[in-house]
Write an enzyme that holds these catalytic residues in place. Structure first.
Site, short mmCIF file in Angstrom:
data_model
loop_
_atom_site.label_atom_id
_atom_site.label_comp_id
_atom_site.label_asym_id
_atom_site.label_seq_id
_atom_site.Cartn_x
_atom_site.Cartn_y
_atom_site.Cartn_z
N MET A 1 -4.76 6.10 -2.34
CA MET A 1 -5.92 6.17 -1.42
C MET A 1 -6.94 7.21 -1.87
SD MET A 1 -3.73 6.00 2.14
CE MET A 1 -2.44 7.11 1.61
N PRO B 1 4.46 -3.95 -4.52
CA PRO B 1 3.03 -3.76 -4.77
C PRO B 1 2.20 -5.04 -4.85
CG PRO B 1 4.28 -3.43 -6.79
CD PRO B 1 5.29 -3.70 -5.70
N ILE C 1 6.65 5.61 1.72
CA ILE C 1 5.68 6.33 0.87
C ILE C 1 4.28 5.97 1.36
CG2 ILE C 1 4.78 6.64 -1.48
CD1 ILE C 1 7.58 6.39 -2.50
N LYS D 1 -5.46 -2.89 8.68
CA LYS D 1 -6.84 -2.46 8.93
C LYS D 1 -7.82 -3.62 8.77
CE LYS D 1 -6.09 2.28 7.63
NZ LYS D 1 -6.18 3.23 6.56
N ASP E 1 1.03 -5.95 7.12
CA ASP E 1 -0.19 -5.21 6.77
C ASP E 1 -1.09 -6.03 5.86
OD1 ASP E 1 0.49 -2.94 8.06
OD2 ASP E 1 1.25 -1.89 6.31
N THR F 1 7.31 0.98 -4.84
CA THR F 1 6.05 1.60 -4.45
C THR F 1 4.96 1.32 -5.51
OG1 THR F 1 5.07 3.65 -3.63
CG2 THR F 1 6.55 3.86 -5.51
N GLY G 1 3.24 -2.95 2.57
CA GLY G 1 3.04 -2.94 1.13
C GLY G 1 3.86 -1.82 0.48
N1 SAH Z 1 3.43 2.17 1.06
C1 SAH Z 1 2.57 1.82 -0.05
C2 SAH Z 1 1.34 2.70 -0.11
C3 SAH Z 1 0.42 2.54 1.09
S1 SAH Z 1 -1.03 3.53 0.94
C4 SAH Z 1 3.36 1.94 -1.36
O1 SAH Z 1 4.48 2.45 -1.37
O2 SAH Z 1 2.86 1.49 -2.38
C5 SAH Z 1 -2.17 2.37 0.25
C6 SAH Z 1 -2.54 2.78 -1.17
O3 SAH Z 1 -1.53 2.36 -2.07
C7 SAH Z 1 -3.79 2.14 -1.70
O4 SAH Z 1 -4.94 2.86 -1.28
C8 SAH Z 1 -3.60 2.24 -3.20
O5 SAH Z 1 -3.90 3.54 -3.65
C9 SAH Z 1 -2.10 2.04 -3.32
N2 SAH Z 1 -1.73 0.66 -3.66
C10 SAH Z 1 -0.96 -0.16 -2.93
N3 SAH Z 1 -0.77 -1.33 -3.58
C11 SAH Z 1 -1.44 -1.24 -4.75
C12 SAH Z 1 -1.64 -2.11 -5.87
N4 SAH Z 1 -1.11 -3.34 -5.92
N5 SAH Z 1 -2.40 -1.67 -6.89
C13 SAH Z 1 -2.93 -0.45 -6.88
N6 SAH Z 1 -2.79 0.42 -5.86
C14 SAH Z 1 -2.05 0.03 -4.81
#
Ligand code: SAH
Length: 273
Positions: free
Chosen positions: A180, A22, A103, A67, A45, A128, A98
């Site tokens: 999201m 994250p 997920i 994006k 990404d 995640t 990320g």
């Molecule tokens: N594959 C990623 C998620 C991708 S979708 C995972 O497993 O975490 C992107 C969404 O993930 C963002 O819109 C947000 O809701 C969340 N997200 C990802 N990193 C984050 C972070 N450091 N803090 C808060 N939300 C996060």
């Protein structure tokens, strides 16, 4: 889109689909770290932090495909094609995403292309956002007294081909984590309230979780939309809805550096008075 492969030639390289976690660089798995160290090309990404990008060897080709790099989701097929093409010219091609690639990461879609093209691959899981947020904001996602289960859902309500199952998401014994969802906070609030989730259900929105800029905004379901439009809320941000959010008051151990330096400044101001 049809995937272009080179006739008569096999891709000698391998694609590594890797979760970067994250944000906090220390949350990278040892395996992800090792794979990155051996990378010849890395497609990453926008969500991948600079600190993690700094671990990529100097000689490796770095390609931003998120994006924020100007590509929108329609460009997904271009990313898929690029992965396949790179596997013909590079040994270790890393697709760095990320959190966890499986997920809400479109990891499955990218792998389908790789499988179709006959390219070798491996998947390295990542922490995640829900797990990172839970730990760093002091919100256990399950707890015997409050939540027997947890659901991870996308808040991209309108874009989903299937309607949101608000009835099951409104279960009071379940924690709901919404990825999201910030831009659809009003729809989420209405959906859950209409399905019977209590207006006073505690909610947290955690922005830039696990990083030095983490911010935690706590409220209740009836003001979810106000929280989501807080002027200081920076993306990416995650919503956690459920009784477990109350535990944040006592289990919150993480002081992001930015707040720490503000605290130090305050302390300094106090001691110099
Ligand atoms: N594959 C990623 C998620 C991708 S979708 C995972 O497993 O975490 C992107 C969404 O993930 C963002 O819109 C947000 O809701 C969340 N997200 C990802 N990193 C984050 C972070 N450091 N803090 C808060 N939300 C996060």
């Amino acid at each position: 889109m049809e995937i272009v492969t080179l006739p008569g030639q096999a891709a000698g390289g391998k694609v590594w689909l890797v979760g970067a976690g994250p944000g906090d660089v220390d949350l990278l798995t040892v395996k992800a770290y090792r794979v990155l160290q051996n990378a010849d090309a890395v497609l990453y990404d926008a969500l991948v932090s600079d600190e993690i990008l700094a671990l990529i060897p100097k000689h490796a080709e770095k390609i931003a495909v998120g994006k924020r790099a100007g590509l929108h989701s329609a460009a997904q097929s271009e990313i898929n094609q690029l992965l396949v093409t790179k596997a013909y010219t590079r040994k270790n091609v890393v697709r760095l995403k990320g959190g966890d690639p499986f997920i809400f990461g479109r990891g499955g879609e990218e792998l389908e292309t790789i499988v179709d093209a006959g390219v070798d691959f491996e998947v390295v899981p990542g922490i995640t956002a829900a797990s990172g947020t839970a730990a760093y904001a002091g919100i256990p996602l399950t707890h015997r007294d409050y939540a027997q289960g947890v659901s991870f859902i996308t808040g991209h309500c309108k874009l989903e081909s299937r309607p949101m199952d608000w009835q099951s998401y409104a279960n009071p014994n379940n924690t709901l984590v919404i990825y999201m969802g910030i831009l659809n906070a009003d729809l989420i609030k209405a959906g859950l309230l209409n399905a019977g989730r209590a207006a006073q259900t505690p909610v947290a929105i955690v922005s830039k979780a696990t990083t030095s800029q983490q911010r935690v905004f706590i409220g209740s379901l009836d003001n979810l939309d106000e929280l989501a439009s807080h002027p200081e809320l920076v993306m990416p941000a995650l919503m956690v809805i459920g009784e477990v959010v109350e535990l944040a008051g006592s289990l919150n151990w993480f002081t992001p550096k930015t707040q720490q330096s503000q605290l130090n400044d305050l302390e300094l101001a106090a001691t110099t008075k």
